[in-house]
Design an enzyme around this catalytic site. Structure first.
Site, mmCIF file in Angstrom:
data_model
loop_
_atom_site.group_PDB
_atom_site.id
_atom_site.type_symbol
_atom_site.label_atom_id
_atom_site.label_comp_id
_atom_site.label_asym_id
_atom_site.label_seq_id
_atom_site.Cartn_x
_atom_site.Cartn_y
_atom_site.Cartn_z
ATOM 1 N N HIS A 216 0.854 -1.191 0.000
ATOM 2 C CA HIS A 216 0.000 0.000 0.000
ATOM 3 C C HIS A 216 0.884 1.232 0.000
ATOM 4 C CE1 HIS A 216 -3.042 2.921 1.343
ATOM 5 N NE2 HIS A 216 -3.942 2.054 0.929
ATOM 6 N N ASP B 30 -7.829 -4.072 -0.673
ATOM 7 C CA ASP B 30 -8.407 -4.204 -2.007
ATOM 8 C C ASP B 30 -8.357 -5.641 -2.503
ATOM 9 O OD1 ASP B 30 -8.966 -1.383 -2.448
ATOM 10 O OD2 ASP B 30 -6.800 -1.131 -2.500
#
Length: 447
Positions: free
Chosen positions: A311, A369
């Site tokens: 991330h 995600d």
């Protein structure tokens, strides 16, 4: 309490030896901040920070992120605690009001949201103006922006009552609009909200029910949806939230500001990450190919990249992904385990990433995600709706940030500066006297 001496940074110009002192301020948590508001007036220079990755644009009491330690707090509460012990309506109240509600306040808030879920019936006529194959996010941008035309009784941003009513309306109506967009694109009749269902249940009901057959709400799937909404409710000053604040700084009505946020979220670099995960799994194609594609990802000379790992903000484990991982496995177990090729690939990839030294050393853990895309796929939600669901969850964060910005006396209309690199001033030449010049080749953007 002893007062500490105010800290300053000294900026010195090499050529002249002139110095300027820049004050340093601190928040409750996080790094100190150098205040450069008077820099241009004092020095004639301004800062250059593409992407604003080292620039604070506002003060906020809503969300805190520590990317190095993997921490996400909503109003001081760890995201893991809220996902485990709370529900989305309670989190909405927390983000809007600053404190967790009492039992009486929670009941009242849930009722207020529930009885705002229907949209003005004429909005269906507006919806029919879109092409049948319009992307649901295009529909969302238009429909949410149009709310100001249907609910103009709550657009006075200087009226606290108007601000709260418009905030409630957007939180309540966003799932209804999202379901309308979905039903429209697949040619099914619209399904009205039910006051007997909670927020997540109602959303699933509007997505999957038809006049022919009532959708049977599974508590495991409803709980997973509720957790997804909590985990995506706010995430500090990301692109879409900054867009909402920037639009709001001009005095635009709240519905227009949220529509701008939806447009920003639509970008594949922001809200489309979970859809990219599904595309990657489709490219891998078969669980037997997983190791081969992992090796491709490790190869610096290969363009293939694994999506859903690591991330930009979190340099450690994304705290939301732990919660999402648990929800993902509960959904897959409820739906019969590994019953879909892409889900089989995802689970195989997850196991490799959690054990492989390459991923561990680089802290490339599966992020939120990665798991949310799998859950949506397992629920039967099409990829075109993934970002729409993100928008439904993020609405409460957007309206909370918008309200905070409106009430902040230090906020001004957003006006970033630029470094001008075009032509210097030159005189106009009549068309008959102009000489054609070769087009300058554009330099390649740095990746």
């Amino acid at each position: 309490m002893s007062k500490t001496k105010p800290r300053t940074y000294t900026l010195t110009e090499d050529s002249t030896g002139k110095s300027w002192k820049l004050p340093v301020t601190s928040g409750t948590l996080g790094p100190d901040v150098i205040d450069v508001r008077k820099l241009y007036a004092d020095t004639g220079c301004f800062t250059y920070d593409p992407g604003f990755t080292s620039t604070g644009s506002c003060e906020s009491k809503i969300t805190y992120i520590d990317g190095d330690e993997g921490v996400l707090l909503y109003r001081g509460y760890p995201i893991e605690q809220l996902a485990e012990k709370s529900d989305f309506m309670e989190v909405c109240y927390l983000l809007l009001r600053g404190e967790l509600p009492t039992a009486e306040q929670k009941t009242r808030f849930e009722m207020d949201i529930t009885y705002h879920t229907m949209v003005q019936e004429q909005m269906q006529m507006f919806l029919r103006g879109f092409r049948r194959d319009a992307h649901p996010m295009a529909v969302m941008c238009g429909m949410v922006g149009a709310l100001s035309a249907f609910y103009h009784d709550s657009t006075d941003i200087n009226n606290p009552r108007h601000r709260m009513v418009s905030s409630y309306r957007m939180i309540a109506k966003m799932p209804t609009i999202a379901a309308l967009a979905y039903k429209y694109t697949i040619g099914q009749p619209y399904v009205y909200p039910k006051n007997t269902l909670n927020y997540a249940e109602n959303f699933l009901h509007m997505l999957f029910s038809t006049p022919c057959e009532e959708y049977k709400i599974d508590p495991v799937l409803a709980k997973a949806m509720d957790i997804i909404l909590i985990l995506h409710a706010d995430h500090e000053q990301n692109a879409s939230t900054s867009t909402v604040r920037l639009a709001g700084s001009s005095g635009a009505n709240p519905f227009a500001c949220i529509s701008a946020g939806i447009a920003s979220l639509w970008g594949p670099a922001h809200g489309g990450a979970n859809e990219a995960v599904l595309n990657m799994l489709a490219e891998i194609g078969d669980p037997k190919n997983t190791k081969k594609f992992v090796n491709k990802a490790k190869d610096k000379n290969d363009s293939f990249r694994l999506m859903g790992f690591g991330h930009r903000v979190y340099k450690n484990f994304d705290p939301r992904s732990r919660v999402m991982q648990k929800a993902c496995h509960s959904v897959l177990k409820k739906l019969g385990g590994k019953n879909e090729p892409l889900l089989d690939i995802a689970l195989e990839l997850e196991q490799i990433a959690l054990k492989d030294d390459y991923f561990i050393s680089k802290k490339l853990y599966p992020n939120v995600d990665f798991y949310s895309g799998i859950i949506f796929k397992a629920m039967g939600i099409p990829t075109s709706m993934f970002t729409v669901l993100f928008a439904v969850a993020r609405t409460v964060g957007w309206v909370s940030q918008w309200n905070e910005m409106i009430e902040d006396p230090s906020q001004k209309i957003g006006r970033p500066r630029q470094i001008y690199t075009g032509e210097a001033q030159r005189d106009y030449v009549a068309v008959g006297k102009r000489v054609s010049t070769p087009v300058k080749a554009k330099s390649k953007a740095k990746k």
